[in-house]
Design a protein around this motif. Structure first.
Motif, PDB file in Angstrom:
ATOM      1  N   SER A 146       0.806  -1.205   0.000  1.00 47.46           N
ATOM      2  CA  SER A 146       0.000   0.000   0.000  1.00 47.46           C
ATOM      3  C   SER A 146       0.850   1.270   0.000  1.00 47.46           C
ATOM      4  CB  SER A 146      -0.924   0.018   1.228  1.00 47.46           C
ATOM      5  OG  SER A 146      -0.161  -0.055   2.412  1.00 47.46           O
ATOM      6  N   GLY A 147       2.173   1.148   0.091  1.00 50.83           N
ATOM      7  CA  GLY A 147       3.032   2.316   0.053  1.00 50.83           C
ATOM      8  C   GLY A 147       3.643   2.592   1.413  1.00 50.83           C
ATOM      9  N   PRO A 148       4.738   3.316   1.437  1.00 55.07           N
ATOM     10  CA  PRO A 148       5.423   3.588   2.702  1.00 55.07           C
ATOM     11  C   PRO A 148       4.643   4.548   3.577  1.00 55.07           C
ATOM     12  CG  PRO A 148       6.427   4.826   0.902  1.00 55.07           C
ATOM     13  CD  PRO A 148       5.400   3.925   0.278  1.00 55.07           C
ATOM     14  N   ALA A 149       4.668   4.289   4.875  1.00 57.73           N
ATOM     15  CA  ALA A 149       4.035   5.192   5.829  1.00 57.73           C
ATOM     16  C   ALA A 149       5.028   6.286   6.211  1.00 57.73           C
ATOM     17  CB  ALA A 149       3.603   4.423   7.063  1.00 57.73           C
ATOM     18  N   ASP A 150       4.512   7.475   6.386  1.00 56.12           N
ATOM     19  CA  ASP A 150       5.351   8.610   6.773  1.00 56.12           C
ATOM     20  C   ASP A 150       5.642   8.499   8.264  1.00 56.12           C
ATOM     21  OD1 ASP A 150       6.556  10.970   7.366  1.00 56.12           O
ATOM     22  OD2 ASP A 150       5.025  12.254   6.471  1.00 56.12           O
ATOM     23  N   PRO A 151       6.888   8.208   8.656  1.00 55.11           N
ATOM     24  CA  PRO A 151       7.198   8.033  10.089  1.00 55.11           C
ATOM     25  C   PRO A 151       6.831   9.257  10.917  1.00 55.11           C
ATOM     26  CG  PRO A 151       9.030   7.292   8.713  1.00 55.11           C
ATOM     27  CD  PRO A 151       8.078   7.993   7.817  1.00 55.11           C
ATOM     28  N   GLU A 152       7.045  10.439  10.357  1.00 51.85           N
ATOM     29  CA  GLU A 152       6.739  11.651  11.101  1.00 51.85           C
ATOM     30  C   GLU A 152       5.241  11.787  11.333  1.00 51.85           C
ATOM     31  OE1 GLU A 152       7.331  15.101  13.252  1.00 51.85           O
ATOM     32  OE2 GLU A 152       8.732  13.530  12.622  1.00 51.85           O
ATOM     33  N   ALA A 153       4.442  11.449  10.296  1.00 52.27           N
ATOM     34  CA  ALA A 153       2.985  11.518  10.446  1.00 52.27           C
ATOM     35  C   ALA A 153       2.501  10.498  11.470  1.00 52.27           C
ATOM     36  CB  ALA A 153       2.304  11.275   9.095  1.00 52.27           C
ATOM     37  N   VAL A 154       3.089   9.298  11.444  1.00 52.25           N
ATOM     38  CA  VAL A 154       2.725   8.268  12.422  1.00 52.25           C
ATOM     39  C   VAL A 154       3.047   8.750  13.832  1.00 52.25           C
ATOM     40  CG1 VAL A 154       3.258   5.944  13.234  1.00 52.25           C
ATOM     41  CG2 VAL A 154       2.987   6.366  10.786  1.00 52.25           C
ATOM     42  N   ARG A 155       4.210   9.376  14.006  1.00 52.91           N
ATOM     43  CA  ARG A 155       4.604   9.864  15.328  1.00 52.91           C
ATOM     44  C   ARG A 155       3.651  10.947  15.831  1.00 52.91           C
ATOM     45  NH1 ARG A 155       6.997  13.993  17.505  1.00 52.91           N
ATOM     46  NH2 ARG A 155       7.251  14.998  15.468  1.00 52.91           N
ATOM     47  N   ARG A 156       3.260  11.859  14.930  1.00 53.55           N
ATOM     48  CA  ARG A 156       2.365  12.939  15.346  1.00 53.55           C
ATOM     49  C   ARG A 156       0.992  12.401  15.743  1.00 53.55           C
ATOM     50  NH1 ARG A 156       4.648  15.741  10.826  1.00 53.55           N
ATOM     51  NH2 ARG A 156       2.782  15.236   9.605  1.00 53.55           N
ATOM     52  N   ARG A 157       0.498  11.409  14.994  1.00 51.03           N
ATOM     53  CA  ARG A 157      -0.807  10.814  15.345  1.00 51.03           C
ATOM     54  C   ARG A 157      -0.737  10.127  16.701  1.00 51.03           C
ATOM     55  NH1 ARG A 157      -0.983   9.449   9.762  1.00 51.03           N
ATOM     56  NH2 ARG A 157      -0.208   7.336  10.207  1.00 51.03           N
ATOM     57  N   ALA A 158       0.357   9.419  16.939  1.00 49.71           N
ATOM     58  CA  ALA A 158       0.514   8.739  18.232  1.00 49.71           C
ATOM     59  C   ALA A 158       0.571   9.751  19.378  1.00 49.71           C
ATOM     60  CB  ALA A 158       1.770   7.869  18.212  1.00 49.71           C
ATOM     61  N   GLU A 159       1.259  10.859  19.152  1.00 48.85           N
ATOM     62  CA  GLU A 159       1.347  11.880  20.196  1.00 48.85           C
ATOM     63  C   GLU A 159      -0.014  12.514  20.469  1.00 48.85           C
ATOM     64  OE1 GLU A 159       4.295  14.675  18.988  1.00 48.85           O
ATOM     65  OE2 GLU A 159       5.996  13.446  19.668  1.00 48.85           O
ATOM     66  N   ARG A 160      -0.769  12.792  19.402  1.00 39.44           N
ATOM     67  CA  ARG A 160      -2.090  13.389  19.594  1.00 39.44           C
ATOM     68  C   ARG A 160      -3.012  12.443  20.355  1.00 39.44           C
ATOM     69  NH1 ARG A 160      -1.256  15.367  14.203  1.00 39.44           N
ATOM     70  NH2 ARG A 160      -2.476  13.615  13.366  1.00 39.44           N
ATOM     71  N   ARG A 161      -2.957  11.165  20.024  1.00 40.34           N
ATOM     72  CA  ARG A 161      -3.815  10.226  20.740  1.00 40.34           C
ATOM     73  C   ARG A 161      -3.378  10.106  22.194  1.00 40.34           C
ATOM     74  NH1 ARG A 161      -5.588   3.946  19.364  1.00 40.34           N
ATOM     75  NH2 ARG A 161      -7.062   3.821  21.116  1.00 40.34           N
ATOM     76  N   ALA A 162      -2.083  10.074  22.440  1.00 39.06           N
ATOM     77  CA  ALA A 162      -1.603   9.996  23.828  1.00 39.06           C
ATOM     78  C   ALA A 162      -2.067  11.204  24.624  1.00 39.06           C
ATOM     79  CB  ALA A 162      -0.075   9.892  23.844  1.00 39.06           C
TER      80      ALA A 162
END
Length: 474
Positions: A146-162
């Motif tokens: 499905s394509g590479p995930a943006d590590p920075e975007a993944v990190r920001r989503r995790a921080e927002r959920r936390a």
């Protein structure tokens, strides 16, 4: 030609082991499907039916329409397809076909897969092999299709959920403090809306684990005499979970992983996979809001490990993953993070399931209580721990029942949930006053039995018991 789970041509030395009638009926999504499927469990309604050594079963079943329904089952999944319009999974035709197959070779002989069945079987197994290949590539550091995930975007989503979970935990702490200052008696007032409102706020905070525990608090005041003590205990555990999340950076990694899981943060399976011959110990469903959650317990014959698989289905539909109780599968299982590392993901399967398999050796009631106590050290929020009791006898006790060691040294009461299920009487009938082997969950509410085996102990009593019958109790 059919493909194996590895994408290679499937080679088999003989027909797949046939399941028992009980194993087939355990797959039914509800009691109505169990009844209607049983009516189709004879050769009469079926034509062009057969099976092969790869685990494929197929047949045509006459219905109300001009064309018969085409039904195919891949027992290595298991997976099902049928041309009928039913939204149940498996449908009554798949259940009926499996019941015919379970009755023996004379009712459903081996043969060549017809084109209409082979097309679905080949497609399903090819897709399954590709999916496993993608997972293996991702685990090895590759790029998913499905394509590479943006590590920075993944990190920001995790921080927002936390951050949302932290806000929810802080609000929950305030509400628990208000409850204790106002007195627990307020929780028993008619129309008291604290629990549902608070649970909804935890859902908004993306903390489903906290929401679930809050809903459980709402049921405590109606649980009978002594409920204030139980409510205070549960509030204390919830406070402990809140406090652990708010200080998660100070916790050891293993405990931090458990806290993340408890608040509702799922983590992918990690670490080396364990290939073993896994015996399916139990399978049961539980409603969870708009979803149906299915839990399947496995026991590794060679590794001695216990694992459980989770799958989900929309309301009114059974989860896709289904493994009959008593079947043994040669498969890879990858554990997920958290205390005990019991939750796992099912990986590649090798060959076809076998109906042969003995339960875990099991132990005494005292050993089961000790195992639960040891597990609590790593996970204070643990309600129960999977154990197998060897040579226990179900005995009435006051208004309930208990499982007593054959030696009479110790006993475990059955949980209130177990007392209300038909499985209790199956257990009593299987025992008939004699010792049985029982797999289930041991916790602070007692023992919840899931599966039982009638046993014949060795003459010297030293070796594992020989099993004669497997009976699902849930």
């Amino acid at each position: 030609m059919l493909l194996s789970h590895g994408g290679e041509p499937l080679r088999t030395a003989g027909p797949a082991a046939r399941w028992t009638v009980e194993q087939v009926l355990a797959l039914a999504p509800d009691e109505a499907s169990r009844r209607t499927g049983s009516k189709l469990g004879s050769a009469g309604p079926w034509s062009a039916a057969g099976c092969d050594g790869s685990g494929a079963v197929w047949g045509l079943c006459g219905g109300s329409g001009s064309k018969p329904y085409q039904t195919v089952v891949d027992t290595t999944g298991p997976a099902y397809t049928c041309s009928c319009p039913s939204r149940k999974f498996p449908c009554k035709h798949a259940l009926g076909l499996l019941l015919v197959w379970a009755s023996g070779e004379s009712a459903l002989p081996a043969g060549e897969v017809p084109d209409w069945a082979g097309e679905w079987l080949t497609g399903r197994r090819t897709r399954a092999a590709e999916k496993r290949g993608e997972k293996a590539g991702a685990a090895a550091g590759g790029t998913p299709a499905s394509g590479p995930a943006d590590p920075e975007a993944v990190r920001r989503r995790a921080e927002r959920r936390a951050e949302r979970i932290t806000g929810g935990a802080q609000e929950l702490e305030q509400r628990l403090g208000d409850l204790l200052r106002g007195g627990l008696a307020a929780a028993d007032q008619p129309g008291h809306g604290l629990w549902e409102e608070t649970a909804a706020r935890m859902v908004d905070a993306q903390a489903p684990g906290l929401a679930s525990r809050v809903r459980e608090l709402g049921a405590v005041p109606a649980s009978g005499p002594g409920w204030p003590v139980r409510l205070l205990e549960e509030c204390a555990l919830l406070h402990l979970l809140d406090s652990a999340w708010l200080r998660i950076d100070r916790l050891p990694e293993s405990l931090a992983a458990t806290v993340r899981t408890r608040v509702g943060l799922t983590a992918p399976a990690e670490g080396p996979s364990v290939r073993d011959h896994w015996l399916v110990l139990a399978q049961y469903d539980a409603p969870d809001g708009k979803l149906v959650t299915r839990r399947i317990w496995l026991y590794g014959r060679d590794s001695g490990r216990m694992a459980f698989l989770l799958s989900f289905g929309a309301a009114g539909r059974s989860p896709a993953l289904a493994l009959p109780v008593g079947v043994t599968i040669d498969a890879e299982v990858t554990p997920c993070p958290g205390a005990g590392r019991l939750r796992a993901e099912l990986g590649r399967q090798f060959g076809v399931p076998s109906s042969a398999g003995s339960p875990p050796t099991g132990g005494t009631v005292a050993a089961a209580i000790g195992a639960y106590g040891d597990a609590l050290r790593n996970d204070p929020w643990l309600d129960s721990w999977p154990v197998t009791l060897r040579e226990v006898i179900p005995v009435p006790s006051g208004d309930g029942w208990q499982l007593v060691d054959a030696s009479g040294d110790a006993a475990l009461p059955l949980t209130p949930a177990a007392l209300s299920r038909p499985g209790l009487w199956k257990l009593v009938a299987l025992s008939g006053g004699s010792p049985v082997t029982v797999f289930g969950a041991c916790g602070h509410r007692g023992f919840d039995p899931f599966t039982a085996w009638s046993t014949d102990a060795d003459a010297d009593g030293a070796g594992p018991a020989a099993t004669s019958e497997t009976v699902p109790l849930i």
